[in-house]
Scaffold this motif. Structure first.
Motif, PDB file in Angstrom:
ATOM      1  N   LEU A  92       1.152  -7.782  -4.943  1.00 51.34           N
ATOM      2  CA  LEU A  92       1.406  -7.214  -3.622  1.00 51.34           C
ATOM      3  C   LEU A  92       1.058  -5.729  -3.566  1.00 51.34           C
ATOM      4  O   LEU A  92       0.495  -5.239  -2.588  1.00 51.34           O
ATOM      5  CB  LEU A  92       2.867  -7.435  -3.235  1.00 51.34           C
ATOM      6  N   GLN A  93       1.363  -5.000  -4.634  1.00 54.28           N
ATOM      7  CA  GLN A  93       1.031  -3.575  -4.635  1.00 54.28           C
ATOM      8  C   GLN A  93      -0.479  -3.365  -4.709  1.00 54.28           C
ATOM      9  O   GLN A  93      -0.996  -2.387  -4.166  1.00 54.28           O
ATOM     10  CB  GLN A  93       1.719  -2.867  -5.808  1.00 54.28           C
ATOM     11  N   SER A  94      -1.204  -4.277  -5.345  1.00 52.15           N
ATOM     12  CA  SER A  94      -2.664  -4.156  -5.361  1.00 52.15           C
ATOM     13  C   SER A  94      -3.230  -4.312  -3.956  1.00 52.15           C
ATOM     14  O   SER A  94      -4.233  -3.675  -3.600  1.00 52.15           O
ATOM     15  CB  SER A  94      -3.270  -5.193  -6.311  1.00 52.15           C
ATOM     16  N   LEU A  95      -2.606  -5.157  -3.140  1.00 52.30           N
ATOM     17  CA  LEU A  95      -3.041  -5.300  -1.752  1.00 52.30           C
ATOM     18  C   LEU A  95      -2.797  -4.017  -0.962  1.00 52.30           C
ATOM     19  O   LEU A  95      -3.581  -3.659  -0.072  1.00 52.30           O
ATOM     20  CB  LEU A  95      -2.307  -6.470  -1.089  1.00 52.30           C
ATOM     21  N   CYS A  96      -1.708  -3.317  -1.275  1.00 54.96           N
ATOM     22  CA  CYS A  96      -1.431  -2.037  -0.607  1.00 54.96           C
ATOM     23  C   CYS A  96      -2.530  -1.027  -0.893  1.00 54.96           C
ATOM     24  O   CYS A  96      -3.018  -0.333   0.015  1.00 54.96           O
ATOM     25  CB  CYS A  96      -0.093  -1.483  -1.079  1.00 54.96           C
ATOM     26  N   ALA A  97      -2.925  -0.926  -2.166  1.00 54.19           N
ATOM     27  CA  ALA A  97      -4.010  -0.008  -2.526  1.00 54.19           C
ATOM     28  C   ALA A  97      -5.314  -0.409  -1.859  1.00 54.19           C
ATOM     29  O   ALA A  97      -6.078   0.446  -1.377  1.00 54.19           O
ATOM     30  CB  ALA A  97      -4.164   0.017  -4.050  1.00 54.19           C
ATOM     31  N   ARG A  98      -5.589  -1.705  -1.798  1.00 54.65           N
ATOM     32  CA  ARG A  98      -6.812  -2.203  -1.170  1.00 54.65           C
ATOM     33  C   ARG A  98      -6.849  -1.828   0.315  1.00 54.65           C
ATOM     34  O   ARG A  98      -7.868  -1.364   0.828  1.00 54.65           O
ATOM     35  CB  ARG A  98      -6.908  -3.716  -1.353  1.00 54.65           C
ATOM     36  N   LEU A  99      -5.744  -2.044   1.008  1.00 63.93           N
ATOM     37  CA  LEU A  99      -5.672  -1.720   2.429  1.00 63.93           C
ATOM     38  C   LEU A  99      -5.918  -0.233   2.664  1.00 63.93           C
ATOM     39  O   LEU A  99      -6.681   0.166   3.553  1.00 63.93           O
ATOM     40  CB  LEU A  99      -4.302  -2.125   2.983  1.00 63.93           C
ATOM     41  N   ALA A 100      -5.276   0.607   1.869  1.00 67.44           N
ATOM     42  CA  ALA A 100      -5.383   2.057   2.054  1.00 67.44           C
ATOM     43  C   ALA A 100      -6.794   2.559   1.786  1.00 67.44           C
ATOM     44  O   ALA A 100      -7.350   3.355   2.555  1.00 67.44           O
ATOM     45  CB  ALA A 100      -4.390   2.759   1.133  1.00 67.44           C
ATOM     46  N   ILE A 101      -7.389   2.101   0.695  1.00 68.42           N
ATOM     47  CA  ILE A 101      -8.702   2.594   0.303  1.00 68.42           C
ATOM     48  C   ILE A 101      -9.779   2.086   1.256  1.00 68.42           C
ATOM     49  O   ILE A 101     -10.725   2.805   1.591  1.00 68.42           O
ATOM     50  CB  ILE A 101      -8.997   2.191  -1.149  1.00 68.42           C
ATOM     51  N   ALA A 102      -9.646   0.859   1.730  1.00 68.74           N
ATOM     52  CA  ALA A 102     -10.662   0.280   2.607  1.00 68.74           C
ATOM     53  C   ALA A 102     -10.627   0.874   4.006  1.00 68.74           C
ATOM     54  O   ALA A 102     -11.677   1.088   4.629  1.00 68.74           O
ATOM     55  CB  ALA A 102     -10.491  -1.230   2.676  1.00 68.74           C
ATOM     56  N   THR A 103      -9.437   1.144   4.527  1.00 75.66           N
ATOM     57  CA  THR A 103      -9.303   1.546   5.934  1.00 75.66           C
ATOM     58  C   THR A 103      -8.928   3.007   6.133  1.00 75.66           C
ATOM     59  O   THR A 103      -9.065   3.530   7.242  1.00 75.66           O
ATOM     60  CB  THR A 103      -8.234   0.689   6.634  1.00 75.66           C
ATOM     61  N   GLY A 104      -8.416   3.656   5.089  1.00 75.88           N
ATOM     62  CA  GLY A 104      -7.923   5.016   5.260  1.00 75.88           C
ATOM     63  C   GLY A 104      -6.605   5.082   6.000  1.00 75.88           C
ATOM     64  O   GLY A 104      -6.198   6.151   6.463  1.00 75.88           O
ATOM     65  N   ARG A 105      -5.922   3.948   6.107  1.00 81.58           N
ATOM     66  CA  ARG A 105      -4.651   3.867   6.812  1.00 81.58           C
ATOM     67  C   ARG A 105      -3.586   3.329   5.868  1.00 81.58           C
ATOM     68  O   ARG A 105      -3.858   2.448   5.050  1.00 81.58           O
ATOM     69  CB  ARG A 105      -4.735   2.931   8.023  1.00 81.58           C
ATOM     70  N   ASP A 106      -2.370   3.862   5.980  1.00 81.38           N
ATOM     71  CA  ASP A 106      -1.282   3.243   5.231  1.00 81.38           C
ATOM     72  C   ASP A 106      -0.768   2.055   6.021  1.00 81.38           C
ATOM     73  O   ASP A 106      -1.183   1.806   7.160  1.00 81.38           O
ATOM     74  CB  ASP A 106      -0.175   4.248   4.919  1.00 81.38           C
ATOM     75  N   LEU A 107       0.146   1.290   5.428  1.00 81.18           N
ATOM     76  CA  LEU A 107       0.599   0.048   6.049  1.00 81.18           C
ATOM     77  C   LEU A 107       1.258   0.294   7.403  1.00 81.18           C
ATOM     78  O   LEU A 107       1.061  -0.479   8.350  1.00 81.18           O
ATOM     79  CB  LEU A 107       1.564  -0.687   5.112  1.00 81.18           C
ATOM     80  N   ALA A 108       2.030   1.370   7.519  1.00 79.47           N
ATOM     81  CA  ALA A 108       2.683   1.671   8.790  1.00 79.47           C
ATOM     82  C   ALA A 108       1.654   1.984   9.873  1.00 79.47           C
ATOM     83  O   ALA A 108       1.736   1.475  10.996  1.00 79.47           O
ATOM     84  CB  ALA A 108       3.657   2.834   8.621  1.00 79.47           C
TER      85      ALA A 108
END
Length: 450
Positions: A92-108
């Motif tokens: 799950l934490q790897s998905l967080c890093a993937r989301l941030a690096i790909a989009t430049g956005r945090d989950l919130a």
């Protein structure tokens, strides 16, 4: 070293609603330089740090009660559950890093941009509740640590915990690397304390190894299943998903796909190694409880104060309880820093509002302190374990509302581009989410009916 922030750092990927405002933790956004040349080791070191801030949430005071109860009652049998829950957390934490690096956005921010307001605002409220519940566990854990080490009454200890805001403000003036160094240092102290205590307890290492293997007893024994569910349910902390997706952006990696792929690789390695280290801490606590309590017939240890008082006669050394108290206090301080940052990220990401860190900290801490003081005054120190359990139940309620959006957003090619989560990874994440949701629902039902 610091680098200039890119002018388009706030731009949203094509297909998203136009973003309002800049990144969360803007003061440290892209401030840590990543070398474009050099050995892989140098690049890995540049990314080393965020994973350990995330790992703090997997060893906070809220996890201690379940590990103590599991180890004292069932010995080493639940080590497999600790390992399984850690693997879930790594994915799950790897998905967080993937989301941030790909989009430049945090989950919130990603939730605010992707979902309509009638969805995003309830997600924000639930995330804020999770931060307060996390704070509640930290307040109690830190206060108990102060009580065990210095004899400070819990009622006063929970008030003293509000002063940690000054520590955080001071660290923020030093830069993000100082915060990472502070966290890693305290984790090292925790590890050293448990290493010494385990050496004193002299566990049966053959039984420890067997404990990491799955057993049908976990399913067939209702009491063991309940504690297993508690360990899993308390492991994945909702605020950590928001935290990781923001602090990984403190690294100044490039904007091209190759640079992002490289950043994702090193960020994933960082969080994986850090969470495996967190596993050793959690396993150490369970091993200590099994070796010191279960082996001597003390199978009902749940309260942190009870465990502390039993260590001296069982291990034959006055230093053992002091080490236990130091580790607990360090856990509380560590969790304090990361929960503060997570709260800032959640508020600024969801509703695009920025308030002073000290003000937000005092508000959330006040909300957490009030029930802690009420319980300790009305029911005494012996009821703090129940308050810790309540905080974990609240976190369990919020968990699906953080995991499901994370999986949904990271699996969207329109939003993620070439870094979209592979189907096999999404499938595993969905299985983990369903498992965690079902287990947490069971915990909540058991809590309500028990």
């Amino acid at each position: 070293m610091t680098v200039a922030r890119t002018k388009d750092c706030d731009a949203a990927p094509e297909g998203w609603r136009r973003a309002r405002g800049g990144p969360s933790l803007v003061e440290v956004f892209r401030t840590i330089r990543v070398p474009t040349k050099g050995t892989p080791w140098r690049k890995f070191v540049a990314f080393l740090g965020p994973g350990y801030l995330v790992a703090v949430g997997y060893m906070d005071p809220g996890n201690w009660a379940t590990s103590l109860a599991g180890g004292s009652k069932f010995g080493y049998a639940l080590l497999f559950v600790a390992l399984l829950s850690n693997i879930m957390a790594i994915i799950l934490q790897s998905l967080c890093a993937r989301l941030a690096i790909a989009t430049g956005r945090d989950l919130a921010q990603a939730c605010r941009d992707a979902y309509p307001r009638w969805t995003a605002w309830p997600l924000w409220v639930l995330a804020e509740v999770a931060v307060i519940a996390t704070d509640l566990a930290e307040v109690i854990g830190t206060a108990i640590g102060l009580n065990l080490l210095f004899g400070i009454p819990l009622e006063i200890g929970v008030v003293i915990t509000a002063l940690d805001v000054f520590l955080i403000l001071w660290l923020q003036t030093k830069g993000f690397r100082w915060i990472e160094a502070f966290i890693i240092t305290l984790i090292g102290v925790i590890a050293l304390c448990f290493l010494v205590q385990i050496a004193m307890a002299n566990p049966d290492w053959s039984e420890v190894i067997k404990g990491f293997a799955p057993t049908t007893r976990i399913v067939t024994n209702p009491d063991m299943l309940y504690l297993a569910l508690g360990i899993i349910g308390a492991t994945v902390m909702p605020h950590n998903l928001y935290l990781h997706s923001s602090i990984v952006q403190t690294r100044a990696f490039g904007e091209g796909v190759p640079e992002k792929r490289e950043a994702l690789k090193y960020a994933t390695l960082d969080s994986t190694f850090a969470l495996m280290f967190a596993l050793t801490i959690n396993a150490s606590l369970l091993i200590l409880a099994a070796a010191a309590f279960n082996k001597t017939g003390n199978t009902g240890v749940e309260e942190l104060q009870q465990a502390h008082s039993l260590l001296t006669p069982l291990l034959g050394s006055a230093i053992a309880p002091s080490l236990f108290g130091i580790a607990l206090l360090c856990c509380g301080l560590n969790s304090t820093v990361t929960a503060t940052m997570a709260g800032q990220i959640i508020m600024e990401g969801f509703i695009d509002i920025r308030i002073a860190a000290w003000l937000r900290r005092l508000v959330t801490r006040s909300i957490a302190i009030v029930p802690a003081i009420v319980v300790t005054i009305l029911y005494g120190e012996g009821q703090t374990a129940k308050l810790l359990i309540l905080s974990q139940v609240i976190l369990s309620l919020q968990l699906p509302f953080a995991i499901v959006p994370l999986i949904h957003l990271s699996a969207s090619r329109r939003r993620m581009g070439e870094l979209v989560s592979p189907r096999w990874l999404t499938a595993i994440a969905v299985l983990i989410a369903v498992t965690l949701i079902v287990l947490n629902i069971k915990i909540i039902i058991d809590f309500a009916t028990g």
